[in-house]
Design a protein around this motif. Structure first.
Motif, mmCIF file in Angstrom:
data_model
loop_
_atom_site.group_PDB
_atom_site.id
_atom_site.type_symbol
_atom_site.label_atom_id
_atom_site.label_comp_id
_atom_site.label_asym_id
_atom_site.label_seq_id
_atom_site.Cartn_x
_atom_site.Cartn_y
_atom_site.Cartn_z
ATOM 1 N N THR A 8 0.808 -1.579 0.100
ATOM 2 C CA THR A 8 -0.126 0.050 -0.185
ATOM 3 C C THR A 8 1.059 1.144 0.120
ATOM 4 N N LEU A 9 0.281 2.379 -0.364
ATOM 5 C CA LEU A 9 1.597 3.337 -0.565
ATOM 6 C C LEU A 9 0.309 5.020 -0.073
ATOM 7 N N GLU A 10 0.437 5.630 0.977
ATOM 8 C CA GLU A 10 0.125 6.510 1.777
ATOM 9 C C GLU A 10 0.071 8.247 0.974
ATOM 10 N N ASP A 11 -0.729 7.823 1.099
ATOM 11 C CA ASP A 11 -0.348 9.806 0.713
ATOM 12 C C ASP A 11 -1.256 11.155 1.695
ATOM 13 N N GLY A 12 -0.599 11.957 1.705
ATOM 14 C CA GLY A 12 -0.790 13.428 2.610
ATOM 15 C C GLY A 12 -1.386 13.810 2.663
ATOM 16 N N ALA A 14 -1.295 16.651 2.167
ATOM 17 C CA ALA A 14 -0.792 18.058 1.336
ATOM 18 C C ALA A 14 -0.262 17.481 0.551
ATOM 19 N N GLU A 15 -0.978 16.239 -0.148
ATOM 20 C CA GLU A 15 -0.254 15.825 -1.834
ATOM 21 C C GLU A 15 -1.698 16.842 -2.266
ATOM 22 N N GLY A 16 -2.604 17.233 -1.975
ATOM 23 C CA GLY A 16 -3.685 17.881 -1.680
ATOM 24 C C GLY A 16 -4.067 16.635 -2.997
ATOM 25 N N ASN A 188 -8.966 8.929 -7.372
ATOM 26 C CA ASN A 188 -7.947 8.410 -8.674
ATOM 27 C C ASN A 188 -6.437 8.314 -8.777
ATOM 28 N N HIS A 189 -5.852 8.698 -7.616
ATOM 29 C CA HIS A 189 -4.536 8.751 -7.169
ATOM 30 C C HIS A 189 -4.568 7.206 -6.796
ATOM 31 N N GLU A 190 -5.649 6.931 -5.630
ATOM 32 C CA GLU A 190 -5.349 5.850 -4.690
ATOM 33 C C GLU A 190 -6.226 4.802 -5.363
ATOM 34 N N PHE A 191 -6.847 4.902 -6.300
ATOM 35 C CA PHE A 191 -7.208 4.085 -7.160
ATOM 36 C C PHE A 191 -6.070 3.283 -7.723
ATOM 37 N N GLY A 192 -5.280 4.094 -8.861
ATOM 38 C CA GLY A 192 -3.974 4.041 -9.164
ATOM 39 C C GLY A 192 -3.105 2.679 -8.559
ATOM 40 N N HIS A 193 -2.820 3.461 -6.925
ATOM 41 C CA HIS A 193 -1.634 2.176 -6.421
ATOM 42 C C HIS A 193 -2.710 1.041 -6.234
ATOM 43 N N CYS A 194 -3.801 0.903 -6.385
ATOM 44 C CA CYS A 194 -4.508 0.070 -6.612
ATOM 45 C C CYS A 194 -4.536 -0.756 -7.686
ATOM 46 N N GLY A 198 3.292 3.804 -9.005
ATOM 47 C CA GLY A 198 3.675 4.517 -7.797
ATOM 48 C C GLY A 198 3.752 5.674 -7.872
ATOM 49 N N HIS A 199 4.576 6.763 -6.975
ATOM 50 C CA HIS A 199 4.554 8.498 -7.120
ATOM 51 C C HIS A 199 5.117 8.341 -8.373
ATOM 52 N N CYS A 200 6.211 9.715 -8.309
ATOM 53 C CA CYS A 200 7.191 9.507 -8.947
ATOM 54 C C CYS A 200 8.271 8.789 -8.943
#
Ligand SMILES: [Zn+2]
Length: 613
Positions: A8-12, A14-16, A188-194, A198-200
């Motif tokens: 899993t990847l977390e997303d603060g 602040a990331e928007g 959209n971002h979290e579904f992309g992790h699923c 990854g991130h940048c």
């Protein structure tokens, strides 16, 4: 980072928020295709005579990834406090995700919304887990959802708790589940992790599963420190695209996307030059579109579809009732039942299709007594959606055909956990996700864990008890389809206090055996190829035998002899293990657990019996 065994990847915060900034135009209702009116009239078929086929593809051949929103009651209240229904609050978000996919030139799959499911106190008590921070909820969600996941056919779960319950540093996504609170929904971002993103990228060579910073990557895969700011969904998350090197935008196209709020305003002309263009990806470092395509079919297949492909929403005319039909395609109405009603007198009827009202689910039993008539109980198929063909849905779900074999039914509101779980077979089922189930009409086959269900612990606990000595006898099958190895195995447990299973999910690491200090287990581990006797803390007693117990689809007889002074295991008529140990017989429950990790296998037993020794 690994959580619950699943990446899993977390997303603060602040990331928007996602582009389009979250509040969007959710009020507009937008036609609400998911709740289209069906044709309604009970007894009045929809004119489609079949043949009916359930599939992970829609009628146009596009892969369907089925997504279910799971809400806490407090989240529903919070959404209502904003003057919205859950549909108004949620539906446009999947539309927005699909629009981003289309813009990113992913046309081989789509995300289909299955609507939403509301959790209740029952779910928290059963699992011993109450809503908390998002990283807690992401691990608890599948246990909370339990057997409803199969009923909905939900490949991906979007877990949304209230802001008060779950506001925390980050939203999370990975594997089957993403986790949010009402005020923070970077879907959209979290579904992309699923879907494997990854991130940048930060200098990781030959990995294209990342987002694209508008400033671009240098030759080593590091984002350029200056230039255009922001980036695609997985990197910067303010350009509502998934990275794709095949997408190149002209200045005029960029201007139009800025006007729509899909890209943020900045001086693109200065950065790109007159007549310049912007490539929204990199073949080595940023091709999230290809990552999505690579993962779409496994994602769609992770849970068999339960909503008929192409069905925009077919509902019985009475919201609180269901219609049962003698023929496929909702023709020849046999029976109407309404919420709270059951019928055990259907053995002489022949039910082939079922249409559900908007506010009910339906259980179909092949056993007249809701499972009490056999060891495991026959097939129980739970429907969250109308089904034009019981034959077709059973085939897709890998079950024996129940068309014409439905003997009892229950109709209930989706919130009614006791009726949803009602099953009078001699096993009680527990799981951290997908549950064990009886898989044959004769009621003798129990599938403890299905192949393809990763990171899951299950347990089936037998009702009958005996004083020592006794033998636990059954036929056993393990079977896996695919190139990766089968795993992990089963535990056959006895002299166990089953109380722990009432408020805790079975752990996958110990093959479904809760290590609470009580009981014993024989582990048949097909990943380590080890067989051993374990104590109540799951500590090995005596020797570990190195042998394969993978049966590759063949049924083999298994017998565990339990006496006050020792335990003997017979596997495929061979004595595999014999340990002299004084058995603490202060508890008496027996059962079978199973566990999977990244690798999976089917584990089934049949003709289970507890025999006096
Ligand atoms: Zn992230």
């Amino acid at each position: 980072m690994i959580i619950g065994g699943s990446p899993t990847l977390e997303d603060g915060e602040a990331e928007g928020d996602t582009t389009g900034d979250g509040d969007g135009d959710s009020g507009d209702g937008d036609g609400d295709p998911a709740t289209g009116d069906g044709d309604g009239d009970p007894g009045d078929g929809d004119g489609d005579a079949g043949p009916f086929v359930y599939s992970e593809y829609d009628p146009d051949g596009v892969v369907m990834i089925d997504a279910l929103f799971v809400l806490t009651e407090a989240a529903v209240d919070e959404i209502a406090g904003q003057g919205q229904t859950p549909e108004q609050f949620l539906d446009w978000r999947i539309d927005d995700l699909n629009a981003a996919l289309a813009r990113s030139l992913v046309d081989s799959s789509t995300v289909r919304s299955l609507g939403y499911h509301v959790l209740s106190e029952d779910d928290y008590m059963r699992t011993g887990a109450w809503p908390g921070p998002t990283d807690f909820n992401i691990n608890a969600a599948l246990g909370w959802l339990s057997t409803y996941r199969a009923a909905y056919g939900a490949d991906k779960i979007l877990m949304i708790a209230s802001t008060a319950e779950s506001q925390s540093p980050a939203a999370w996504g990975g594997g089957a589940v993403s986790s949010y609170w009402v005020e923070f929904l970077p879907i959209n971002h979290e579904f992309g992790h699923c879907m494997g993103g990854g991130h940048c990228n930060e200098g990781d060579p030959d990995s294209y599963n990342f987002g694209f910073p508008l400033a671009g990557y240098d030759e080593d895969g590091w984002p350029y420190p200056s230039g255009l700011s922001g980036g695609t969904m997985m990197c910067g998350n303010n350009v509502n695209f998934f990275s794709n090197p095949e997408v190149t935008l002209s200045l005029a196209e960029i201007e139009a996307y800025v006007d729509e709020g899909i890209m943020q305003a900045q001086d693109y002309a200065a950065a790109l030059g007159p007549g310049g263009s912007l490539q929204l990806g990199h073949p080595i470092y940023a091709n999230m579109a290809q990552t999505w395509r690579d993962n779409e079919l496994p994602a769609a297949r992770s849970v068999p579809t339960a909503k008929y492909p192409g069905d925009p929403g077919t509902y019985y005319a009475k919201d609180d009732c269901a219609g049962f039909y003698a023929d496929e395609g909702y023709t020849n109405l046999v029976l109407e039942l309404c919420s709270g009603e059951t019928d055990q007198d259907l053995a002489d009827q022949s039910i082939s299709s079922v249409m559900l009202g908007r506010d009910v689910h339906v259980n179909l039993y092949t056993d007249t007594d809701f499972g009490a008539g056999s060891t495991c109980g026959g097939i129980l198929e739970r429907l969250a959606f109308s089904s034009p063909s019981l034959s077709a849905i059973c085939e897709h779900h890998g079950l024996e055909n129940i068309d014409g074999g439905v003997a009892a039914v229950a109709v209930y509101p989706p919130s009614d956990r006791p009726t949803h779980q009602m099953f009078e077979g001699q096993f009680e089922f527990h799981s951290s996700g997908e549950s064990p189930f009886c898989s044959s009409v004769d009621g003798e086959t129990l599938t403890v864990l299905r192949d393809g269900v990763a990171w899951t612990g299950t347990a089936a606990i037998f009702e009958q008890t005996l004083a020592l000595p006794y033998s636990i006898e059954f036929d056993y099958l393990s079977k896996h389809v695919g190139d990766d190895p089968p795993a992990d195995g089963i535990s056959v447990f006895f002299a166990k206090d089953a109380g722990a299973y009432a408020g805790q999910v079975p752990p996958r690491e110990t093959l479904g055996f809760i290590a609470d200090g009580t009981g014993y287990a024989i582990e048949l581990n097909i990943w380590t190829n080890q067989v051993s006797l374990r104590d109540g803390d799951y500590i090995t007693i005596g020797q570990t035998v190195n042998t394969s117990t993978y049966t590759d689809g063949v049924w083999v007889p298994v017998r565990v002899d339990v006496a006050l002074d020792g335990v003997t295991l017979w596997f495929d008529n061979q004595q595999i293990l014999a340990e002299a140990v004084v058995i603490d017989d202060s508890h008496a429950r027996v059962g079978i657990g199973a566990g999977s990790g990244a690798y999976t296998s089917e584990f089934s037993v049949r003709n289970f019996a507890l025999v006096p020794g």
